[in-house]
Design a protein around this motif. Structure first.
Motif, PDB file in Angstrom:
ATOM      1  N   GLY A   8       0.785  -1.222   0.000  1.00  0.00           N
ATOM      2  CA  GLY A   8       0.000   0.000   0.000  1.00  0.00           C
ATOM      3  C   GLY A   8       0.818   1.274   0.000  1.00  0.00           C
ATOM      4  O   GLY A   8       0.256   2.369  -0.111  1.00  0.00           O
ATOM      5  N   LYS A  10       3.909   3.711  -1.650  1.00  0.00           N
ATOM      6  CA  LYS A  10       4.598   3.988  -2.912  1.00  0.00           C
ATOM      7  C   LYS A  10       5.675   5.049  -2.646  1.00  0.00           C
ATOM      8  O   LYS A  10       5.491   6.233  -2.922  1.00  0.00           O
ATOM      9  CB  LYS A  10       3.614   4.479  -3.969  1.00  0.00           C
ATOM     10  N   ASP A 322     -17.508  -3.483  -6.976  1.00  0.00           N
ATOM     11  CA  ASP A 322     -17.083  -2.510  -7.985  1.00  0.00           C
ATOM     12  C   ASP A 322     -17.630  -2.890  -9.363  1.00  0.00           C
ATOM     13  O   ASP A 322     -17.082  -3.758 -10.053  1.00  0.00           O
ATOM     14  CB  ASP A 322     -15.544  -2.466  -8.017  1.00  0.00           C
ATOM     15  N   ARG A 349      -4.171  -6.591  -8.893  1.00  0.00           N
ATOM     16  CA  ARG A 349      -3.985  -5.363  -8.141  1.00  0.00           C
ATOM     17  C   ARG A 349      -5.331  -4.792  -7.675  1.00  0.00           C
ATOM     18  O   ARG A 349      -5.490  -4.427  -6.510  1.00  0.00           O
ATOM     19  CB  ARG A 349      -3.243  -4.331  -8.991  1.00  0.00           C
ATOM     20  N   ARG A 350      -6.305  -4.736  -8.606  1.00  0.00           N
ATOM     21  CA  ARG A 350      -7.590  -4.171  -8.229  1.00  0.00           C
ATOM     22  C   ARG A 350      -8.307  -5.054  -7.213  1.00  0.00           C
ATOM     23  O   ARG A 350      -8.918  -4.559  -6.262  1.00  0.00           O
ATOM     24  CB  ARG A 350      -8.472  -3.992  -9.471  1.00  0.00           C
ATOM     25  N   CYS A 351      -8.226  -6.353  -7.404  1.00  0.00           N
ATOM     26  CA  CYS A 351      -8.829  -7.283  -6.462  1.00  0.00           C
ATOM     27  C   CYS A 351      -8.204  -7.115  -5.064  1.00  0.00           C
ATOM     28  O   CYS A 351      -8.926  -7.091  -4.059  1.00  0.00           O
ATOM     29  CB  CYS A 351      -8.653  -8.718  -6.968  1.00  0.00           C
ATOM     30  N   GLU A 353      -6.765  -4.422  -3.879  1.00  0.00           N
ATOM     31  CA  GLU A 353      -7.200  -3.133  -3.325  1.00  0.00           C
ATOM     32  C   GLU A 353      -8.574  -3.262  -2.673  1.00  0.00           C
ATOM     33  O   GLU A 353      -8.815  -2.738  -1.580  1.00  0.00           O
ATOM     34  CB  GLU A 353      -7.229  -2.075  -4.435  1.00  0.00           C
ATOM     35  N   LEU A 354      -9.481  -3.951  -3.343  1.00  0.00           N
ATOM     36  CA  LEU A 354     -10.824  -4.113  -2.798  1.00  0.00           C
ATOM     37  C   LEU A 354     -10.824  -4.977  -1.542  1.00  0.00           C
ATOM     38  O   LEU A 354     -11.552  -4.707  -0.587  1.00  0.00           O
ATOM     39  CB  LEU A 354     -11.744  -4.724  -3.872  1.00  0.00           C
ATOM     40  N   HIS A 355      -9.995  -5.999  -1.527  1.00  0.00           N
ATOM     41  CA  HIS A 355      -9.856  -6.818  -0.317  1.00  0.00           C
ATOM     42  C   HIS A 355      -9.317  -5.995   0.838  1.00  0.00           C
ATOM     43  O   HIS A 355      -9.787  -6.113   1.983  1.00  0.00           O
ATOM     44  CB  HIS A 355      -8.920  -8.007  -0.595  1.00  0.00           C
ATOM     45  N   MET A 356      -8.310  -5.171   0.569  1.00  0.00           N
ATOM     46  CA  MET A 356      -7.732  -4.353   1.629  1.00  0.00           C
ATOM     47  C   MET A 356      -8.754  -3.364   2.195  1.00  0.00           C
ATOM     48  O   MET A 356      -8.769  -3.102   3.397  1.00  0.00           O
ATOM     49  CB  MET A 356      -6.495  -3.609   1.102  1.00  0.00           C
ATOM     50  N   ARG A 357      -9.584  -2.812   1.343  1.00  0.00           N
ATOM     51  CA  ARG A 357     -10.642  -1.914   1.825  1.00  0.00           C
ATOM     52  C   ARG A 357     -11.589  -2.664   2.759  1.00  0.00           C
ATOM     53  O   ARG A 357     -12.022  -2.138   3.781  1.00  0.00           O
ATOM     54  CB  ARG A 357     -11.419  -1.331   0.651  1.00  0.00           C
TER      55      ARG A 357
END
Length: 360
Positions: A8, A10, A322, A349-351, A353-357
């Motif tokens: 998470g 950068k 999403d 990557r998108r998957c 991100e959604l899991h982390m949310r």
């Protein structure tokens, strides 16, 4: 990638933003096989990667807003190795900044890493020396290209001992142990990794006659500060570098934040860091980790059914979270069916991100 994206964070865009706001032109580029770059990083030894860096430097110097006589390189970890090699080979480099740079060879640093990780996990000091000796024997056997059965026996012995020293001890089935050993040896058996094992930064450091800034953190378990920063300083002095050389350890500034962050991550991964066998995920590492990071090349090791399962998970998450992501999955069905790297990376990557949310 060009952002040095990790868990998470950068850091490279942050650093680049600060530099550009200070009037410094910054060029960042993806490694081979990542983002917009072609090729395969696993097949690129240090010499090839150094040529990539020189090519990037030459392009930067050709830009009208850049003073070609005032260009330098900032490198992190293995990137610091490349910064040193490029500066030693290319007289157009006028300064370098080494972030968590190695001061010893790859063959030396791997046993250091293992000992530091196990020590941080509470392993008794007296039990580390035999493990260090065993890993050195394994690395030497790998470099001598000993027969695979001999390497597997050494790796199995080393991994078994490390798992026994983990807190709490991590039991594995014979099948799981075989998978760990195979994954580890496969990772070693690439031109890129063999190049890392052979690489010793000290000869190139001794050639440098330009300003050098070397920064290492005292809490770093991957590049232990005392052994590496000290060797960087020795090599620069041995080479009689008369330019400005600054060697710094990050201590108190980062200590409190890092300690709190590690405590939070440790608790989170106690809850979530398990694999398909219900065990802590040790694939690709010789030590029980606080987190497991796999790059895109990991996809090439997966069975097709595992890739399909991952795509199915992405579809499920997209349906719940999403709609636009689901639309993209649908439009990219052919690319995903073929497991094209760019499409798979974007999906993962998108998957993630959604899991982390959801977790947060």
């Amino acid at each position: 990638d060009r952002d040095e994206a990790i868990m998470g964070h950068k850091p490279f865009p942050v650093l680049a933003d600060h530099l550009t706001r200070s009037g410094v032109v910054v060029l960042r580029y993806d490694d081979r096989g990542v983002g917009g770059s072609g090729g395969n990083l696993n097949n690129a030894p240090h010499e090839t990667q150094q040529k990539d860096a020189s090519a990037a430097l030459a392009w930067l110097q050709s830009q009208p807003e850049v003073d070609p006589a005032r260009v330098g390189i900032i490198g992190h970890s293995e990137g610091a190795n490349l910064a040193v090699l490029t500066a030693a080979a290319d007289k157009q480099v006028r300064f370098i900044v080494l972030l968590a740079g190695m001061g010893v060879s790859g063959q030396e640093i791997l046993p250091m890493q293992m000992a530091a990780l196990l020590r941080a996990g509470g392993a008794p000091e007296a039990e580390l020396a035999p493990l260090v000796a065993l890993e050195k024997k394994l690395i030497a056997s790998i470099m001598k290209k000993k027969p695979r059965p001999e390497l597997e026996a050494l790796a199995r012995d080393l991994t078994t001992r490390q798992l026994a020293l983990s807190k709490p001890p991590t039991p594995v089935t014979p099948e799981q142990l075989d998978a760990i050993v195979k994954s580890s040896l496969d990772a070693f058996d690439t031109p890129s990794f063999r190049s890392l094992l052979r690489h010793d930064p000290r000869p190139a450091l001794k050639k440098l006659k330009i300003p050098v800034l070397a920064l290492n953190g005292t809490l770093d378990l991957q590049v232990p500060v005392k052994e590496n920063l000290g060797e960087i300083e020795k090599a620069l002095k041995a080479g009689k570098n008369k330019d400005e050389v600054e060697i710094n350890e990050f201590r108190r500034q980062c200590r409190d934040f890092a300690a709190k962050w590690i405590d939070v991550q440790r608790e989170e991964f106690k809850r979530l860091g398990v694999n398909a066998f219900g065990m802590k995920n040790l694939l690709g590492t010789f030590a029980p980790p606080f987190a497991v990071l796999n790059d895109a090349d990991f996809l090439r090791t997966l069975h097709p059914r595992d890739k399909i399962a991952g795509i199915a998970e992405a579809v499920k998450v997209a349906l719940i979270r999403d709609g636009l992501f689901f639309d993209w999955l649908e439009s990219s069905a052919d690319a995903l069916r073929a497991c094209e790297p760019a499409a798979m990376r974007r999906m993962i990557r998108r998957c993630a991100e959604l899991h982390m949310r959801q977790i947060g």
